[in-house]
Write an enzyme that holds these catalytic residues in place. Structure first.
Site, mmCIF file in Angstrom:
data_model
loop_
_atom_site.group_PDB
_atom_site.id
_atom_site.type_symbol
_atom_site.label_atom_id
_atom_site.label_comp_id
_atom_site.label_asym_id
_atom_site.label_seq_id
_atom_site.Cartn_x
_atom_site.Cartn_y
_atom_site.Cartn_z
ATOM 1 N N LYS A 37 0.952 -1.240 -0.095
ATOM 2 C CA LYS A 37 0.115 0.137 -0.144
ATOM 3 C C LYS A 37 0.927 1.115 -0.101
ATOM 4 O O LYS A 37 1.380 1.487 1.071
ATOM 5 C CB LYS A 37 -0.802 -0.127 1.257
ATOM 6 N N GLY A 60 6.149 4.346 8.697
ATOM 7 C CA GLY A 60 5.416 5.737 8.651
ATOM 8 C C GLY A 60 5.238 6.527 10.264
ATOM 9 O O GLY A 60 6.460 6.050 10.983
ATOM 10 N N THR A 110 4.944 7.171 14.064
ATOM 11 C CA THR A 110 4.866 6.711 15.319
ATOM 12 C C THR A 110 3.277 6.605 15.659
ATOM 13 O O THR A 110 2.985 5.301 16.334
ATOM 14 C CB THR A 110 5.559 7.281 16.557
ATOM 15 N N GLY A 147 1.979 3.932 13.689
ATOM 16 C CA GLY A 147 2.400 2.593 13.988
ATOM 17 C C GLY A 147 1.725 2.119 15.367
ATOM 18 O O GLY A 147 1.550 0.705 15.480
ATOM 19 N N GLU A 199 9.020 0.578 11.217
ATOM 20 C CA GLU A 199 9.970 1.588 11.139
ATOM 21 C C GLU A 199 9.296 2.840 11.056
ATOM 22 O O GLU A 199 8.488 3.296 10.468
ATOM 23 C CB GLU A 199 10.423 1.539 9.692
ATOM 24 N N CYS A 230 13.050 10.327 7.930
ATOM 25 C CA CYS A 230 12.857 9.612 9.262
ATOM 26 C C CYS A 230 14.023 9.856 10.224
ATOM 27 O O CYS A 230 13.935 10.036 11.291
ATOM 28 C CB CYS A 230 12.314 8.163 9.198
ATOM 29 N N GLU A 289 9.104 15.260 16.237
ATOM 30 C CA GLU A 289 9.519 14.975 14.840
ATOM 31 C C GLU A 289 8.901 15.985 14.032
ATOM 32 O O GLU A 289 7.539 16.237 14.191
ATOM 33 C CB GLU A 289 9.073 13.789 14.432
HETATM 34 P P1 NAP Z 1 1.910 8.065 8.226
HETATM 35 O O1 NAP Z 1 0.765 9.151 8.261
HETATM 36 O O2 NAP Z 1 1.884 7.074 9.287
HETATM 37 O O3 NAP Z 1 1.576 7.062 6.848
HETATM 38 C C1 NAP Z 1 2.327 5.970 6.438
HETATM 39 C C2 NAP Z 1 1.424 5.120 5.631
HETATM 40 O O4 NAP Z 1 0.618 4.651 6.472
HETATM 41 C C3 NAP Z 1 0.833 5.904 4.483
HETATM 42 O O5 NAP Z 1 0.754 4.888 3.294
HETATM 43 C C4 NAP Z 1 -0.564 6.120 5.096
HETATM 44 O O6 NAP Z 1 -1.443 6.185 4.176
HETATM 45 C C5 NAP Z 1 -0.859 4.951 5.851
HETATM 46 N N1 NAP Z 1 -1.835 4.832 6.926
HETATM 47 C C6 NAP Z 1 -2.375 6.085 7.348
HETATM 48 N N2 NAP Z 1 -3.184 5.728 8.542
HETATM 49 C C7 NAP Z 1 -3.340 4.528 8.560
HETATM 50 C C8 NAP Z 1 -3.985 3.499 9.474
HETATM 51 N N3 NAP Z 1 -4.737 3.934 10.483
HETATM 52 N N4 NAP Z 1 -3.779 2.229 9.400
HETATM 53 C C9 NAP Z 1 -2.792 1.625 8.173
HETATM 54 N N5 NAP Z 1 -2.301 2.516 7.403
HETATM 55 C C10 NAP Z 1 -2.281 3.907 7.565
HETATM 56 O O7 NAP Z 1 3.168 8.758 7.762
HETATM 57 P P2 NAP Z 1 3.677 9.653 6.572
HETATM 58 O O8 NAP Z 1 3.326 11.084 7.268
HETATM 59 O O9 NAP Z 1 3.188 9.173 5.286
HETATM 60 O O10 NAP Z 1 5.213 9.601 6.969
HETATM 61 C C11 NAP Z 1 5.892 10.128 7.554
HETATM 62 C C12 NAP Z 1 6.377 9.438 8.770
HETATM 63 O O11 NAP Z 1 7.051 8.326 8.416
HETATM 64 C C13 NAP Z 1 7.535 9.984 9.617
HETATM 65 O O12 NAP Z 1 7.035 10.181 11.017
HETATM 66 C C14 NAP Z 1 8.656 9.348 9.330
HETATM 67 O O13 NAP Z 1 9.520 9.496 10.374
HETATM 68 C C15 NAP Z 1 8.242 8.054 9.340
HETATM 69 N N6 NAP Z 1 9.086 7.164 8.441
HETATM 70 C C16 NAP Z 1 9.878 6.202 8.775
HETATM 71 C C17 NAP Z 1 10.913 5.619 8.260
HETATM 72 C C18 NAP Z 1 11.789 4.520 8.833
HETATM 73 O O14 NAP Z 1 12.352 3.733 8.243
HETATM 74 N N7 NAP Z 1 11.800 4.457 10.157
HETATM 75 C C19 NAP Z 1 11.091 5.879 6.953
HETATM 76 C C20 NAP Z 1 10.411 6.863 6.231
HETATM 77 C C21 NAP Z 1 9.303 7.532 7.197
HETATM 78 P P3 NAP Z 1 -1.986 7.887 3.428
HETATM 79 O O15 NAP Z 1 -0.503 8.106 2.905
HETATM 80 O O16 NAP Z 1 -2.798 7.459 2.730
HETATM 81 O O17 NAP Z 1 -2.344 8.680 4.543
#
Ligand code: NAP
Ligand code: MG
Length: 488
Positions: A193, A245, A247, A250, A267, A301, A399
């Site tokens: 996804k 994505g 925390t 997650g 992650e 991240c 963050e």
């Molecule tokens: P996010 O809002 O958590 O979204 C990540 C993914 O999850 C997207 O595909 C999102 O879909 C989906 N999603 C949203 N709500 C969900 C739910 N309730 N259940 C299942 N999936 C859901 O994070 P983001 O804003 O896209 O990304 C930024 C974050 O990712 C930052 O906190 C960053 O630190 C973290 N990150 C971590 C790493 C690592 O390796 N540790 C690497 C890259 C990024 P939508 O896009 O459609 O909302």
């Protein structure tokens, strides 16, 4: 011969000359879901626009997968699993190798799409993202028939089964590669996804999977928003969930998986410390600060978003950083000279602005020294840093995921360590010093999954990446990353 004043006048009269990458890439008007090896219309018929964040132009309509679509995709992966897990490992390796080769062959197109859809500078998508994507598939092709050396068993270990993989928008194709390559190498099948704002390169990867004739169902790609992600994470037919994505999301996924048979790796976010000691090479460290926080607009991240500088060199570092930032080019992501591109979405820009306001209210001092004017349309944020930051300030704790750096100072290595570790996160860290002994001492006591020494933001498929504490658990990359896809 021209005297020095003449040269200076000439330099001042030179206008900036752009070096735009050509945009001759076909983008389909509409994209279906990739299920069972084919592009299919979503059952509910829902779709949404993906836009170019640098000019707000609509690029393409993307299908929104609902629960039924997710179920179809999971069933397709389940059906494909039987054959795929029994496919000879050396045969599986050939598929991964072919995927890597096709990615290299279509690299320019993928880089342009990544930049148009997500806003990152073309020089990053061209020179970092896409080469690392190819490397990830090449690297894991090599592991397919050596998995017993991962598990330490005499026989090859078994795959886990059907993997639900959910990825963010900051490194769209790279995160897809980090998820798919190890899972496929181990004989799992996948439902991926992508993030809502950046689906285009994952869908182009689906075309590549068709080209290399990967058996239908081994990889399904369901586009959509958070509800699609939640439907996948909560689906009873999924054996393992891999999530990258925030925390916050997650934790929700962890709660949904608790008490089920599902395996889980997370992650998540970070607030990584970058520590500069007085004996470090300062110019080199300044480059590391820039790479640490302004790479990919700070949508990283593991961004080095908390800078700790030894007090005796604080003023010098701030001066040199200010000077270096004047030459950062912010603007058109397709211009090959651009260093900092567009913020990925309007929502993310609003988040960053909230943090900038909080920093002002709480009394930190902003330094924003970028020379290039910001474009009128699109989502933009000038790279900046803050001094007079207290550890209790919001920008020092949370963050931001943008080009915003919080600078603090320290007096002793012990103080640097305590302050660096004083965070709920534990993804990465940077240490800058001339002394090898100090590197080992500090690196071994930092609670972070990755510690870079005299460099920052370096990635390699052979090197495991992942977090401690609220940055998640499980590793991606290297031998350690494969363990998460094997049932021992
Ligand atoms: P996010 O809002 O958590 O979204 C990540 C993914 O999850 C997207 O595909 C999102 O879909 C989906 N999603 C949203 N709500 C969900 C739910 N309730 N259940 C299942 N999936 C859901 O994070 P983001 O804003 O896209 O990304 C930024 C974050 O990712 C930052 O906190 C960053 O630190 C973290 N990150 C971590 C790493 C690592 O390796 N540790 C690497 C890259 C990024 P939508 O896009 O459609 O909302
Ligand atoms: Mg987009």
């Amino acid at each position: 011969m021209m005297d020095s004043t003449g040269i200076e006048n000439q330099l001042q009269s030179w206008e900036y000359s752009e070096a735009p990458e050509s945009t001759t890439v076909d983008i389909d008007q509409e994209h279906g879901l990739f299920i069972d090896g084919e592009f299919q219309a979503p059952s509910g018929g829902g779709s949404f626009w993906t836009i170019n964040p640098s000019d707000e132009q609509q690029l393409s309509r993307i299908a929104r997968a609902d629960e039924d679509d997710v179920s179809r995709a999971v069933a397709s992966s389940r059906a494909a699993l039987k054959k795929w897990r029994k496919t000879r490992p050396s045969e599986r390796a050939k598929y991964l190798y072919r995927i890597a080769r096709r990615i290299q062959e279509r690299a320019r197109e993928l880089a342009i799409l990544e930049t148009i859809d997500g806003g990152k500078p073309i020089k990053e998508s061209r020179d970092i993202d896409i080469p690392l994507v190819a490397q990830h598939f090449f690297y894991h092709a090599g592991w397919c028939d050596k998995l017993r050396y991962v598990s330490g068993t005499r026989e090859d270990p078994n795959p886990i089964g059907v993997c639900g993989q959910i990825i963010p928008w900051n490194f769209p194709l790279l995160m897809a590669a980090w998820k798919l390559a190890p899972a496929l190498a181990c004989g799992n099948t996948c439902v991926l996804k992508p993030a809502e704002t950046t689906s285009l390169t994952a869908l182009r990867l689906a075309e590549i999977l068709q080209e290399v004739e990967l058996p239908p169902g081994v990889v399904n790609i369901v586009t959509g928003d958070g509800t699609t992600g939640a439907a996948l994470a909560e689906h009873g037919g999924v054996d393992k969930v891999a999530f990258t994505g925030s925390t916050e999301v997650g934790k929700r996924i962890a709660a949904a998986c608790a008490g089920t048979k599902k395996r889980l790796t997370l992650e998540l976010g970070g607030k990584s410390p970058n520590i500069i000691f007085a004996d470090a090479s300062i110019d080199q460290a300044v480059e590391g600060i820039i790479a640490g926080i302004y790479f990919n607009q700070g949508h990283v991240c593991c961004a080095g978003s908390r800078l700790f500088v030894e007090e005796s060199i604080l003023d010098e570092v701030v001066d040199r950083l200010e000077h270096r930032m004047q030459s950062l080019r912010v603007g058109d992501p397709l211009d090959k000279n651009t260093d900092v591109g567009a913020i990925n979405s309007e929502m993310q820009l609003a988040t960053i602005n909230r943090y900038l306001n909080a920093a002002h209210t709480e009394g930190a001092t902003m330094h924003s020294v970028n020379g290039s004017p910001l474009p009128d349309r699109g989502f933009w944020c000038s790279p900046c840093f803050f001094t007079d930051v207290h550890p209790s300030h919001t920008i020092a704790r949370e963050e931001i995921f943008g080009p915003v750096l919080a600078i603090m100072s320290f007096r002793t290595p012990e103080e640097a360590l305590v302050r660096a570790n004083n965070t709920p996160y534990g993804l990465s860290a940077g240490v800058w010093t001339d002394k090898g002994s100090k590197i080992f001492e500090i690196a071994s006591r930092l609670r972070a999954g990755v510690v870079w020494c005299n460099t920052y933001n370096k990635f390699d498929a052979a090197s495991p990446f992942g977090g401690y504490k609220e940055s998640g658990f499980g590793r991606e990359g290297g031998r350690q990353g494969l363990r998460a896809y094997l049932s021992h």
